[in-house]
Design a protein around this motif. Sequence first.
Motif, short mmCIF file in Angstrom:
data_model
loop_
_atom_site.label_atom_id
_atom_site.label_comp_id
_atom_site.label_asym_id
_atom_site.label_seq_id
_atom_site.Cartn_x
_atom_site.Cartn_y
_atom_site.Cartn_z
N GLN A 76 43.26 39.38 56.67
CA GLN A 76 42.38 40.53 56.43
C GLN A 76 42.43 40.88 54.94
N PRO A 77 41.87 40.02 54.09
CA PRO A 77 41.95 40.23 52.64
C PRO A 77 41.48 41.62 52.23
N GLY A 78 42.28 42.25 51.39
CA GLY A 78 41.94 43.58 50.89
C GLY A 78 42.57 44.71 51.66
N HIS A 260 42.30 35.73 41.15
CA HIS A 260 41.43 36.78 40.62
C HIS A 260 40.98 36.44 39.20
N GLN A 261 41.92 35.98 38.38
CA GLN A 261 41.61 35.60 37.00
C GLN A 261 40.64 34.42 36.94
N GLN A 262 40.68 33.56 37.95
CA GLN A 262 39.78 32.40 38.03
C GLN A 262 38.44 32.76 38.67
N ASN A 263 38.21 34.06 38.90
CA ASN A 263 36.98 34.56 39.52
C ASN A 263 36.80 34.06 40.96
N ILE A 265 38.50 35.64 43.35
CA ILE A 265 38.58 36.93 44.03
C ILE A 265 37.85 37.94 43.15
N THR A 266 36.96 38.72 43.76
CA THR A 266 36.17 39.71 43.02
C THR A 266 36.58 41.11 43.47
N GLY A 271 39.50 48.45 41.58
CA GLY A 271 40.51 47.47 41.99
C GLY A 271 40.45 47.07 43.44
N LYS A 272 39.42 47.51 44.17
CA LYS A 272 39.27 47.16 45.58
C LYS A 272 38.63 45.79 45.72
N LEU A 273 39.16 44.95 46.64
CA LEU A 273 38.61 43.62 46.84
C LEU A 273 37.20 43.72 47.42
#
Length: 440
Positions: A76-78, A260-263, A265-266, A271-273
């Motif tokens: 459940q990402p985020g 996240h740094q590799q885009n 994850i947005t 700061g919410k996914l």
Amino acid sequence: MNRLTDHLILISFDCLSALDLPILHELPHFQTILTKGALVEQVESIYPSVTYPCHATIVTGNYPNRHGVINNTLLQPGKTSPDWNWYRKCIKGTTLYDEVKKANMTTAAFLWPVTAKANIDYNMPEIFANRPWQNQILVSLLNGTPRFQWEMNKRYGYIRKGLQQPELDDFVLEAAVDTIKTKKPNLLMVHFTDLDTQRHEHGFSSKEAIQSLHRHNHRLGRLLEALKEANIFEHSTIIALGDHSALDEQKAINLNVLLHQQNLITTSATGKLINWKAYCKSCDGSAYIYLNAPEDQSTFQTVHHLLELLVEEPDFGIEKFITGEEAAARGADGTCAFMIEARPGFYFLEDYNGEFIKPITKEDTKTNKKYTMACHGYSPEKENYGTILMAAGKGIQQVTLPAIRLIDEGPTFARLLGVSLGHTDGNVIEELLTLKGEVT
């Protein structure tokens, strides 16, 4: 199939390690089991070696990718606090308690993982209020045997302090003792988590962990005494087992920070996914990496290249990685793109903001439970990482075996009660059993 015993008492001491054996040999009630019964010196856990998959394996005899419980928590990402695999429906196929119930025998379970809403006669499942509006007692009542749990809470609820240890295990102990005396179940499964909690919070060999082993010795003694008071001791089999071991760690790896740094994850401005192409799902000492679109070869190659670079640098904490296909071959979730293993001293978290490698302090463990001093989830091939099984009573040989696998336990327990789990990944360990004098 005839059964070898009338009453099977399964006692899971979460996080009990093969390294604990020297201490257990000195504790009187463990000593009783070890002197009169059987010992398996090394039980190979599963991958990932975390509590819910392990306990599902114990009652099915199957690896996670077959029984379906492939991690403690859901993907459940985020979500700050993902939901757990609490429910019986999370397990594919039959279980030990299902087959015992079908054979018209009585079943009872206390905080045994993945038993919420299971068809167990006396069921106090491990499930907790995971949302602010939920009430712990109500959540437990609705997912187990309501009247039975209400009665246990009425009698012994004063012992408990929420989910704190050692009070929670002390409450579970009193309820289990009461149930042995009044219900005399054919199968009783009890899950104690005191040791696991102390190792997480204080470290593998901490004085707090050692003290919890002494408390477990007392709990074992109380259960043995209850069998005698119920006049079923001579007709019972007592199994004391661990599900996995643990390793100390000092640093957490937040691989999602790099994703996240590799885009991949947005996140929003707060700061919410918002979206993800790849996500690292922690299993503590190991982790799955999932792709939102499994056919996305560009993301697959990006992550693959990133992992190759990370493995080359020991300070990044990643020991190795395997593909989803290779994970499936080891019994883990084959739908992942990759499975990664932490080096000793490291474990995985799911933060996507902040530090990639976070040193863990004692203060961190006090402020947030995601920070620990020791954890599990590592590959069962890790050195000094085995668990153990000891057994005594009806149907058990007096024998010491060097090794079995966690998947062998379920079929062996089923054989003791004269039921079958069908075709399983594990086998009946007949060397543990006296196959003469079966109960008809």
